[in-house]
Design a protein around this motif. Structure first.
Motif, PDB file in Angstrom:
ATOM      1  N   UNK A 110       1.148 -98.876 -25.887  1.00 57.27           N
ATOM      2  CA  UNK A 110       0.157 -99.542 -26.744  1.00 57.27           C
ATOM      3  C   UNK A 110      -0.892 -98.569 -27.250  1.00 57.27           C
ATOM      4  N   UNK A 111      -1.370 -97.714 -26.350  1.00 56.51           N
ATOM      5  CA  UNK A 111      -2.393 -96.740 -26.751  1.00 56.51           C
ATOM      6  C   UNK A 111      -1.827 -95.750 -27.773  1.00 56.51           C
ATOM      7  N   UNK A 112      -0.588 -95.321 -27.530  1.00 58.28           N
ATOM      8  CA  UNK A 112       0.047 -94.386 -28.470  1.00 58.28           C
ATOM      9  C   UNK A 112       0.212 -95.012 -29.842  1.00 58.28           C
ATOM     10  N   UNK A 113       0.695 -96.249 -29.854  1.00 59.22           N
ATOM     11  CA  UNK A 113       0.886 -96.937 -31.139  1.00 59.22           C
ATOM     12  C   UNK A 113      -0.453 -97.131 -31.845  1.00 59.22           C
ATOM     13  N   UNK A 114      -1.454 -97.508 -31.086  1.00 56.64           N
ATOM     14  CA  UNK A 114      -2.787 -97.743 -31.668  1.00 56.64           C
ATOM     15  C   UNK A 114      -3.364 -96.438 -32.231  1.00 56.64           C
ATOM     16  N   UNK A 115      -3.147 -95.344 -31.496  1.00 55.38           N
ATOM     17  CA  UNK A 115      -3.647 -94.040 -31.967  1.00 55.38           C
ATOM     18  C   UNK A 115      -2.947 -93.644 -33.267  1.00 55.38           C
ATOM     19  N   UNK A 116      -1.637 -93.863 -33.324  1.00 59.17           N
ATOM     20  CA  UNK A 116      -0.898 -93.494 -34.535  1.00 59.17           C
ATOM     21  C   UNK A 116      -1.321 -94.369 -35.717  1.00 59.17           C
ATOM     22  N   UNK A 117      -1.487 -95.667 -35.453  1.00 64.41           N
ATOM     23  CA  UNK A 117      -1.940 -96.570 -36.526  1.00 64.41           C
ATOM     24  C   UNK A 117      -3.302 -96.117 -37.041  1.00 64.41           C
ATOM     25  N   UNK A 118      -4.194 -95.782 -36.103  1.00 68.25           N
ATOM     26  CA  UNK A 118      -5.542 -95.363 -36.515  1.00 68.25           C
ATOM     27  C   UNK A 118      -5.492 -94.082 -37.339  1.00 68.25           C
ATOM     28  N   UNK A 119      -4.676 -93.121 -36.886  1.00 61.21           N
ATOM     29  CA  UNK A 119      -4.554 -91.879 -37.656  1.00 61.21           C
ATOM     30  C   UNK A 119      -3.999 -92.161 -39.049  1.00 61.21           C
ATOM     31  N   UNK A 120      -3.002 -93.050 -39.104  1.00 60.09           N
ATOM     32  CA  UNK A 120      -2.416 -93.417 -40.400  1.00 60.09           C
ATOM     33  C   UNK A 120      -3.448 -94.036 -41.321  1.00 60.09           C
ATOM     34  N   UNK A 121      -4.248 -94.948 -40.775  1.00 59.38           N
ATOM     35  CA  UNK A 121      -5.284 -95.609 -41.592  1.00 59.38           C
ATOM     36  C   UNK A 121      -6.353 -94.601 -42.008  1.00 59.38           C
ATOM     37  N   UNK A 122      -6.717 -93.724 -41.079  1.00 60.83           N
ATOM     38  CA  UNK A 122      -7.739 -92.705 -41.366  1.00 60.83           C
ATOM     39  C   UNK A 122      -7.325 -91.852 -42.568  1.00 60.83           C
ATOM     40  N   UNK A 123      -6.043 -91.490 -42.609  1.00 59.62           N
ATOM     41  CA  UNK A 123      -5.565 -90.624 -43.694  1.00 59.62           C
ATOM     42  C   UNK A 123      -5.324 -91.443 -44.965  1.00 59.62           C
ATOM     43  N   UNK A 124      -4.585 -92.561 -44.813  1.00 62.26           N
ATOM     44  CA  UNK A 124      -4.167 -93.301 -46.017  1.00 62.26           C
ATOM     45  C   UNK A 124      -5.334 -94.020 -46.689  1.00 62.26           C
ATOM     46  N   UNK A 125      -6.377 -94.365 -45.942  1.00 61.65           N
ATOM     47  CA  UNK A 125      -7.504 -95.081 -46.551  1.00 61.65           C
ATOM     48  C   UNK A 125      -8.765 -94.215 -46.575  1.00 61.65           C
ATOM     49  N   UNK A 126      -8.549 -92.910 -46.637  1.00 60.80           N
ATOM     50  CA  UNK A 126      -9.691 -92.000 -46.583  1.00 60.80           C
ATOM     51  C   UNK A 126     -10.677 -92.272 -47.717  1.00 60.80           C
ATOM     52  N   UNK A 127     -10.139 -92.611 -48.885  1.00 57.60           N
ATOM     53  CA  UNK A 127     -11.047 -92.804 -50.030  1.00 57.60           C
ATOM     54  C   UNK A 127     -11.225 -94.279 -50.383  1.00 57.60           C
ATOM     55  N   UNK A 128     -10.757 -95.171 -49.512  1.00 62.26           N
ATOM     56  CA  UNK A 128     -10.903 -96.610 -49.783  1.00 62.26           C
ATOM     57  C   UNK A 128     -12.268 -97.094 -49.293  1.00 62.26           C
ATOM     58  N   UNK A 129     -12.941 -97.865 -50.114  1.00 57.28           N
ATOM     59  CA  UNK A 129     -14.220 -98.494 -49.743  1.00 57.28           C
ATOM     60  C   UNK A 129     -15.196 -97.496 -49.123  1.00 57.28           C
ATOM     61  N   UNK A 130     -15.346 -96.344 -49.782  1.00 61.56           N
ATOM     62  CA  UNK A 130     -16.218 -95.299 -49.221  1.00 61.56           C
ATOM     63  C   UNK A 130     -17.660 -95.785 -49.061  1.00 61.56           C
ATOM     64  N   UNK A 131     -18.092 -96.624 -50.006  1.00 60.35           N
ATOM     65  CA  UNK A 131     -19.494 -97.073 -49.961  1.00 60.35           C
ATOM     66  C   UNK A 131     -19.764 -97.986 -48.768  1.00 60.35           C
ATOM     67  N   UNK A 132     -18.700 -98.509 -48.181  1.00 62.04           N
ATOM     68  CA  UNK A 132     -18.867 -99.363 -47.003  1.00 62.04           C
ATOM     69  C   UNK A 132     -18.601 -98.569 -45.728  1.00 62.04           C
ATOM     70  N   UNK A 133     -17.533 -97.773 -45.741  1.00 61.48           N
ATOM     71  CA  UNK A 133     -17.093 -97.112 -44.504  1.00 61.48           C
ATOM     72  C   UNK A 133     -17.929 -95.865 -44.190  1.00 61.48           C
TER      73      UNK A 133
END
Lengths: 286, 263
Positions: A43-66
């Motif tokens: 679970x931790x491994x999957x969660x870490x990979x999901x987070x890394x994926x989101x960190x990279x893929x949504x790096x420029x999404x909703x910048x004014x909020x994040x």
């Protein structure tokens, strides 16, 4: 989260293994414990990979909020802890110098004071102590905040607004904690090295400041800087992932939040110590 | 009853032989064999007792969970949609939770601004005008800077409605909107929903498609056009109010009881 749902890690099988009473038979007990451990790692491994994926893929999404959320987390896991780390750095300098000066003097190796400070403070105690203090101060708060948010249905509210909870709640904490631990470690090390000399001076150690800092500089290699950066950022990542996972990835009732906090702290602590062991090997190899 | 009752518009929600599971226990099916179509601008009330799966069904309809079986299309797009190019379709639908489900670390105004700021990448100042307009429209302006915990439940529910309306959805799902409200607030909600269904000026005058869950039917007389029951894992379409009053379904008779007039 997996499939964008809040219940991604809460399958009936996982629930059975985690919530059913442990069997009395020793082998079954051991087996159940082992399965729980493996499921947690998965679970931790999957969660870490999901987070890394989101960190990279949504790096420029909703910048004014994040981005403001990231700044807030950097403040929380870094800037606001500075006074405490000034105290800790003074205490760490005293602790190391206080113990080592008398021994080094006895064996006539006072010229190794700088080297000892680098090995003990820069490579080991500085990063690990910082990580543990941030875990205690901010990691626990993470689990409680996210667990409560989960129990109050806030995660579902984010999903209903088509806002990725990992992007909104986890990514700022990961970035804030990684940068916070890195910065605080640097401050702690610099403070401890300075206060170390102060304590040595107060103990009448015949060591000039220039000589002390020459010893420090000669004991430090480029690998120390690289591994220090890697280690502190990894500590921050691990603590953020473990605490966010326990607060967010499984549905919680309010009364389960305290248990999740205890589990998260224990697992983050174990993970940090294991990672530290890996870095010791790296130092030895390098 | 509004003129929207007679309209036959293209479907915005289409379900075929669909089964839905409980949100907190994905292994438990709460509804089976649901075949349902909602046309643009229609106003539906889904009634059922507690535990009949109303909230779970609504969450699934909002795209928070995938159907266990069958197909579900929103504006022709298969659901659920989590992100990507089809996200724009998902944003045409809004969900209002039973308790508002506001984010407790944000103020009421910040809660309202969040979907607009997130999906349009706006600063708080850039979203301010729109937020203020919606606060005024819903009567929430006095509580704009208050945290949700400091606001009464009646107003928190209203803030949940305002937040769901921020992105001007075409379809609005409301989970038991009248539950726990005092008569004054309940009247406001019924009146406001009627205006949304007829086409509110604030939202460009376009009739909004509304799907409401409720524990009783009587409060919705003269309000909604279409009624359905959730009973024993079945989705039973009753029809319009006249057909509801004539219905022989035992649960429909129970839910028409005057004691449930406020629900």
């Amino acid at each position: 989260m997996q499939d964008g749902t809040a219940s991604a890690f809460d399958t009936p099988q996982v629930r059975l293994l985690f919530r059913a009473p442990l069997p009395p038979s020793y082998t079954n007990f051991l087996g159940r414990k082992l399965l729980r451990f493996l499921l947690t790692v998965q679970g931790l491994g999957a969660f870490a990979l999901i987070t890394l994926g989101v960190l990279v893929s949504k790096f420029s999404v909703a910048r004014q909020v994040v981005r403001p959320l990231m700044r807030r987390e950097i403040g929380r896991a870094g800037v606001r802890l500075l006074p405490m780390f000034l105290y800790l750095s003074a205490a760490l300098g005293l602790l190391v110098i206080g113990q080592t000066v008398s021994w080094l003097t006895r064996v006539g190796a006072i010229n190794f004071l700088g080297t000892v400070m680098v090995v003990v403070v820069v490579r080991e105690l500085g990063p690990l102590l910082t990580a543990l203090v941030v875990l205690a101060r901010i990691g626990t708060a993470n689990v409680v905040e996210l667990g409560t948010a989960r129990a109050m249905g806030e995660v579902e509210a984010l999903e209903a607004l088509a806002i990725d909870p990992v992007h909104y709640l986890v990514v700022p904490r990961v970035v804030g904690m990684a940068l916070g631990i890195f910065s605080l470690t640097v401050y702690l090390i610099v403070g401890a090295l300075l206060s170390g000399y102060l304590w040595a001076f107060l103990q009448d150690v015949p060591l000039l400041p220039g000589e002390y800092f020459r010893q420090l500089a000669s004991a430090l290699g480029w690998m120390d800087f690289v591994l220090l950066g890697l280690k502190t950022v990894s500590f921050g990542f691990i603590i953020a992932i473990v605490t966010c996972y326990h607060g967010l990835a499984q549905p919680l009732r309010l009364e389960e939040v305290s248990g999740a906090t205890v589990r998260a702290v224990a697992q983050a602590l174990i993970a940090c110590v294991l990672l530290d062991a890996v870095f010791i090997i790296l130092y030895l190899v390098a | 009853m509004s003129a929207a009752c007679d309209r036959t518009n293209e479907p915005v929600i289409e379900m075929r032989a669909l089964s839905a599971a409980a949100m907190k226990n994905p292994g438990r099916v709460v509804l089976e064999e649901v075949t349902w179509s909602v046309g643009a601008g229609e106003y539906w009330v889904l009634a059922g007792p507690q535990g009949s799966g109303k909230s779970d069904f609504l969450m699934m309809t909002a795209g928070l969970a995938a159907p266990v079986d069958g197909t579900y299309r929103l504006f022709g797009e298969p659901m659920p949609i989590f992100e990507g190019e089809r996200l724009a379709t998902r944003l045409r639908l809004g969900l209002v939770f039973d308790g508002g489900q506001l984010l407790n670390h944000l103020s009421i105004a910040q809660n309202l601004a969040l979907p607009l700021r997130y999906h349009h990448n706006l600063t708080a100042a850039e979203a301010g005008e729109r937020v203020q307009a919606l606060l005024d429209l819903t009567g929430l302006a006095p509580w704009a800077d208050a945290p949700p915990g400091a606001v009464a439940r009646n107003w928190r529910k209203r803030a949940g409605l305002a937040r769901a309306l921020m992105l001007q959805p075409e379809v609005l799902l409301l989970d038991d909107p009248l539950a726990g409200l005092d008569p004054w607030h309940a009247h406001w909600w019924r009146d406001f929903l009627r205006q949304l269904a007829a086409g509110h000026r604030f939202f460009g005058g376009r009739p909004m498609t509304l799907v409401v869950t409720a524990e009783g039917l009587r409060s919705w007389k003269g309000q909604a056009c279409h009624f359905a029951l959730l009973d024993k894992k079945r989705f039973v379409v009753l029809g319009n109010w006249t057909e509801v009053e004539r219905a022989s379904h035992p649960l429909a008779r129970e839910l028409l009881a005057p004691e449930l007039a406020g629900a």
